[in-house]
Design a protein around this motif. Structure first.
Motif, PDB file in Angstrom:
ATOM      1  N   THR A   1      -5.823  -6.757  -5.413  1.00 26.40           N
ATOM      2  CA  THR A   1      -7.138  -6.974  -5.321  1.00 26.40           C
ATOM      3  C   THR A   1      -7.693  -7.593  -4.208  1.00 26.40           C
ATOM      4  N   ASP A   2      -9.218  -7.382  -3.886  1.00 22.74           N
ATOM      5  CA  ASP A   2      -9.961  -8.283  -2.930  1.00 22.74           C
ATOM      6  C   ASP A   2      -9.667  -9.997  -3.290  1.00 22.74           C
ATOM      7  N   VAL A   3      -9.670 -10.349  -4.347  1.00 20.17           N
ATOM      8  CA  VAL A   3      -9.604 -11.808  -4.208  1.00 20.17           C
ATOM      9  C   VAL A   3      -7.988 -12.250  -4.287  1.00 20.17           C
ATOM     10  N   ASN A   4      -6.934 -11.227  -4.779  1.00 21.68           N
ATOM     11  CA  ASN A   4      -5.705 -11.679  -4.428  1.00 21.68           C
ATOM     12  C   ASN A   4      -5.173 -11.685  -3.198  1.00 21.68           C
ATOM     13  N   GLU A   5      -6.046 -10.833  -2.382  1.00 18.00           N
ATOM     14  CA  GLU A   5      -5.693 -10.850  -0.996  1.00 18.00           C
ATOM     15  C   GLU A   5      -6.314 -12.053  -0.195  1.00 18.00           C
ATOM     16  N   ALA A   6      -7.434 -12.332  -0.463  1.00 16.79           N
ATOM     17  CA  ALA A   6      -8.118 -13.505  -0.111  1.00 16.79           C
ATOM     18  C   ALA A   6      -7.353 -14.774  -0.492  1.00 16.79           C
ATOM     19  N   ALA A   7      -6.778 -14.944  -1.622  1.00 14.05           N
ATOM     20  CA  ALA A   7      -6.060 -16.072  -2.092  1.00 14.05           C
ATOM     21  C   ALA A   7      -4.713 -16.121  -1.574  1.00 14.05           C
ATOM     22  N   TYR A   8      -4.063 -14.845  -0.986  1.00 14.12           N
ATOM     23  CA  TYR A   8      -3.048 -15.008  -0.347  1.00 14.12           C
ATOM     24  C   TYR A   8      -3.137 -15.719   1.201  1.00 14.12           C
ATOM     25  N   GLY A   9      -4.223 -15.082   1.734  1.00 13.43           N
ATOM     26  CA  GLY A   9      -4.440 -15.776   3.184  1.00 13.43           C
ATOM     27  C   GLY A   9      -4.828 -17.306   2.915  1.00 13.43           C
TER      28      GLY A   9
ATOM     29  N   ALA B   1      -5.314  -4.565   8.232  1.00 14.28           N
ATOM     30  CA  ALA B   1      -5.759  -5.297   7.016  1.00 14.28           C
ATOM     31  C   ALA B   1      -7.049  -4.394   6.325  1.00 14.28           C
ATOM     32  N   ILE B   2      -7.306  -4.166   5.058  1.00 21.22           N
ATOM     33  CA  ILE B   2      -8.549  -3.543   4.784  1.00 21.22           C
ATOM     34  C   ILE B   2      -8.586  -4.348   3.426  1.00 21.22           C
ATOM     35  N   GLU B   3     -10.235  -4.907   3.565  1.00 26.00           N
ATOM     36  CA  GLU B   3     -10.886  -5.595   2.840  1.00 26.00           C
ATOM     37  C   GLU B   3     -11.891  -4.760   1.943  1.00 26.00           C
ATOM     38  N   ALA B   4     -11.521  -4.114   1.000  1.00 26.97           N
ATOM     39  CA  ALA B   4     -12.244  -2.809   0.321  1.00 26.97           C
ATOM     40  C   ALA B   4     -13.324  -3.554  -0.833  1.00 26.97           C
TER      41      ALA B   4
ATOM     42  N   VAL C   1      -9.638 -11.171   5.260  1.00 24.55           N
ATOM     43  CA  VAL C   1      -8.888 -10.362   6.219  1.00 24.55           C
ATOM     44  C   VAL C   1      -7.544 -10.813   6.555  1.00 24.55           C
ATOM     45  N   VAL C   2      -7.557 -11.986   6.685  1.00 24.10           N
ATOM     46  CA  VAL C   2      -6.416 -12.791   6.916  1.00 24.10           C
ATOM     47  C   VAL C   2      -5.291 -12.608   6.006  1.00 24.10           C
ATOM     48  N   GLY C   3      -5.787 -12.613   4.790  1.00 23.45           N
ATOM     49  CA  GLY C   3      -4.774 -12.432   3.730  1.00 23.45           C
ATOM     50  C   GLY C   3      -4.195 -11.188   3.801  1.00 23.45           C
ATOM     51  N   GLY C   4      -4.845  -9.942   4.160  1.00 23.38           N
ATOM     52  CA  GLY C   4      -4.523  -8.706   4.502  1.00 23.38           C
ATOM     53  C   GLY C   4      -3.527  -8.451   5.508  1.00 23.38           C
ATOM     54  N   LEU C   5      -3.638  -9.154   6.650  1.00 27.53           N
ATOM     55  CA  LEU C   5      -2.805  -9.266   7.658  1.00 27.53           C
ATOM     56  C   LEU C   5      -1.356  -9.833   6.988  1.00 27.53           C
ATOM     57  N   LEU C   6      -1.402 -10.891   6.528  1.00 25.38           N
ATOM     58  CA  LEU C   6      -0.107 -11.491   5.951  1.00 25.38           C
ATOM     59  C   LEU C   6       0.415 -10.778   4.888  1.00 25.38           C
ATOM     60  N   LEU C   7      -0.304 -10.007   4.150  1.00 18.86           N
ATOM     61  CA  LEU C   7       0.205  -9.048   3.185  1.00 18.86           C
ATOM     62  C   LEU C   7       0.860  -7.956   3.817  1.00 18.86           C
ATOM     63  N   ALA C   8       0.498  -7.480   4.901  1.00 16.95           N
ATOM     64  CA  ALA C   8       1.066  -6.411   5.627  1.00 16.95           C
ATOM     65  C   ALA C   8       2.352  -6.830   6.261  1.00 16.95           C
ATOM     66  N   LYS C   9       2.364  -8.272   6.649  1.00 12.62           N
ATOM     67  CA  LYS C   9       3.710  -8.856   6.825  1.00 12.62           C
ATOM     68  C   LYS C   9       4.730  -8.801   5.887  1.00 12.62           C
ATOM     69  N   LEU C  10       4.010  -8.933   4.616  1.00 14.95           N
ATOM     70  CA  LEU C  10       4.966  -9.353   3.682  1.00 14.95           C
ATOM     71  C   LEU C  10       5.457  -7.686   3.177  1.00 14.95           C
TER      72      LEU C  10
ATOM     73  N   CYS D   1     -12.067  -3.228   8.068  1.00 17.96           N
ATOM     74  CA  CYS D   1     -10.776  -2.742   8.343  1.00 17.96           C
ATOM     75  C   CYS D   1     -10.537  -3.673   9.660  1.00 17.96           C
ATOM     76  N   ALA D   2      -9.031  -4.029   9.785  1.00 11.39           N
ATOM     77  CA  ALA D   2      -9.050  -5.097  10.910  1.00 11.39           C
ATOM     78  C   ALA D   2      -7.645  -4.777  11.298  1.00 11.39           C
ATOM     79  N   THR D   3      -7.373  -5.434  12.645  1.00  9.21           N
ATOM     80  CA  THR D   3      -6.071  -5.631  13.204  1.00  9.21           C
ATOM     81  C   THR D   3      -5.610  -6.745  13.533  1.00  9.21           C
ATOM     82  N   GLY D   4      -4.443  -7.409  13.542  1.00  3.47           N
ATOM     83  CA  GLY D   4      -4.230  -8.764  13.939  1.00  3.47           C
ATOM     84  C   GLY D   4      -2.650  -8.970  13.937  1.00  3.47           C
ATOM     85  N   ASP D   5      -2.250 -10.218  14.050  1.00  4.59           N
ATOM     86  CA  ASP D   5      -0.974 -10.587  13.848  1.00  4.59           C
ATOM     87  C   ASP D   5      -0.689 -11.346  12.567  1.00  4.59           C
TER      88      ASP D   5
END
Ligand SMILES: Nc1ncnc2c1ncn2[C@@H]1O[C@H](COP(=O)(O)OP(=O)(O)OP(=O)(O)O)[C@@H](O)[C@H]1O
Ligand SMILES: [Zn+2]
Length: 288
Positions: free
Chosen positions: A103-111, A5-8, A274-283, A15-19
């Motif tokens: 966007t950063d807020v879409n990422e958080a919204a998705y999480g 995940a990247i939250e820019a 960050v959690v949203g980023g991980l889940l978007l990576a999965k997507l 930057c983070a890693t996770g599942d």
């Protein structure tokens, strides 16, 4: 499967890693300086921490539509060096995995929508009221974009009688961000938001503008839940005032869920992005 995940943000990149369940294995915070310097640190992080896909949420404005020539770019930001920066293009040259860009807020919204406070409903809106105001809309479990991403922090509101505060936005004579974000609270009170007393009258003013915004979001998007996060919303006393003013402004026009379940704090706290980023990576991985 290890996800990235990247939250820019304009101040720092995380930057983070996770599942895919939102467990964060590792994270690093990188100051936002020049694109060359900051992106070199991002590249180095993912070299040292290999992942199968990366979800990226960036400050903006950014190009989000794949048929836009500026797709993947940070476009018109006044932040020195970052205007017209091809973020996604740069990343693609350095990491060879599926990427999800928003966007950063879409990422958080998705999480929040996937595993946070809105996990049981298909339609939610995540609003952060911090240095700026941004919002991400999730419609039927997907990120909503129009011609480009929304800019709900700049929605126009009605000025309260007796409030002569000069709107703190270079573009608008009144908007949510200019009237109610952290820097506006700072200018209104002469203090940092966290140092303003809980019962200071400024909070009723801030709550009123946020309540107006919630009415506008309600009639525009018909969400199941509106999530309010960000530095200013650390003032928990705002929630009941916002709900009360929201009810008064909506004035029974339409049925909405019980207000203490409709206008709510984030479930993932400071981790939504960050959690949203991980889940978007999965997507991104599932779409690759
Ligand atoms: N406890 C608090 N009460 C009120 N305001 C606060 C509090 N903590 C931080 N703020 C204000 O919130 C703003 C910072 O917001 P936030 O912590 O969400 O960070 P940010 O990432 O800079 O914001 P943005 O998401 O807009 O980039 C500052 O203006 C700060 O004064
Ligand atoms: Zn504005």
């Amino acid at each position: 499967m290890i996800l990235g995940a990247i939250e820019a943000g304009g101040t720092k990149f995380v930057c983070a890693t996770g599942d895919e369940t939102g467990n964060v294995f590792d994270r690093v915070s990188i100051p936002t300086t020049t694109p060359a310097e900051t992106m070199a640190a991002v590249d180095a992080y993912f070299k040292a921490h290999p992942v199968d896909a990366i979800g990226i949420g960036s400050f903006g404005p950014i190009g989000v539509n794949p048929d836009d020539p500026k797709y993947g770019y940070i476009t018109t930001t006044p932040k020195p060096g970052w205007g017209d920066f091809d973020f996604l293009g740069h990343l693609k040259q350095h990491v060879d995995v599926p990427l999800y860009w928003t966007t950063d807020v879409n990422e958080a919204a998705y999480g929040e929508a996937e595993i946070g406070i809105a996990k049981d409903v298909p339609n939610s809106i995540y609003v952060t009221i911090g240095t700026g105001v941004g919002a991400g809309v999730i419609s039927h479990n997907e990120i909503f974009n129009g011609r480009t991403h929304t800019e709900l922090g700049h929605m126009r509101l009605n000025r309260l009688p007796g409030d002569d505060f000069e709107n703190n936005c270079p573009y608008h004579d009144i908007c949510l961000e200019g009237m109610a974000a952290g820097p506006a609270v700072g200018k209104r009170t002469g203090k940092a938001g966290k140092d303003v007393a809980e019962d200071d009258p400024v909070w009723a003013t801030v709550a009123d503008y946020i309540a107006q915004a919630c009415v506008n979001l309600t009639v525009s998007f018909a969400p199941d839940t509106i999530i309010l996060n960000g530095g200013v919303m650390k003032q928990k006393q705002l929630f009941p005032i916002i709900r009360e003013k929201f009810a008064a402004y909506l004035n029974g026009y339409e049925e909405v869920p019980a207000l203490d379940q409709y206008i709510v704090p984030a479930g993932l706290g400071d981790n939504s992005g960050v959690v949203g980023g991980l889940l978007l990576a999965k997507l991104a991985l599932s779409e690759a």
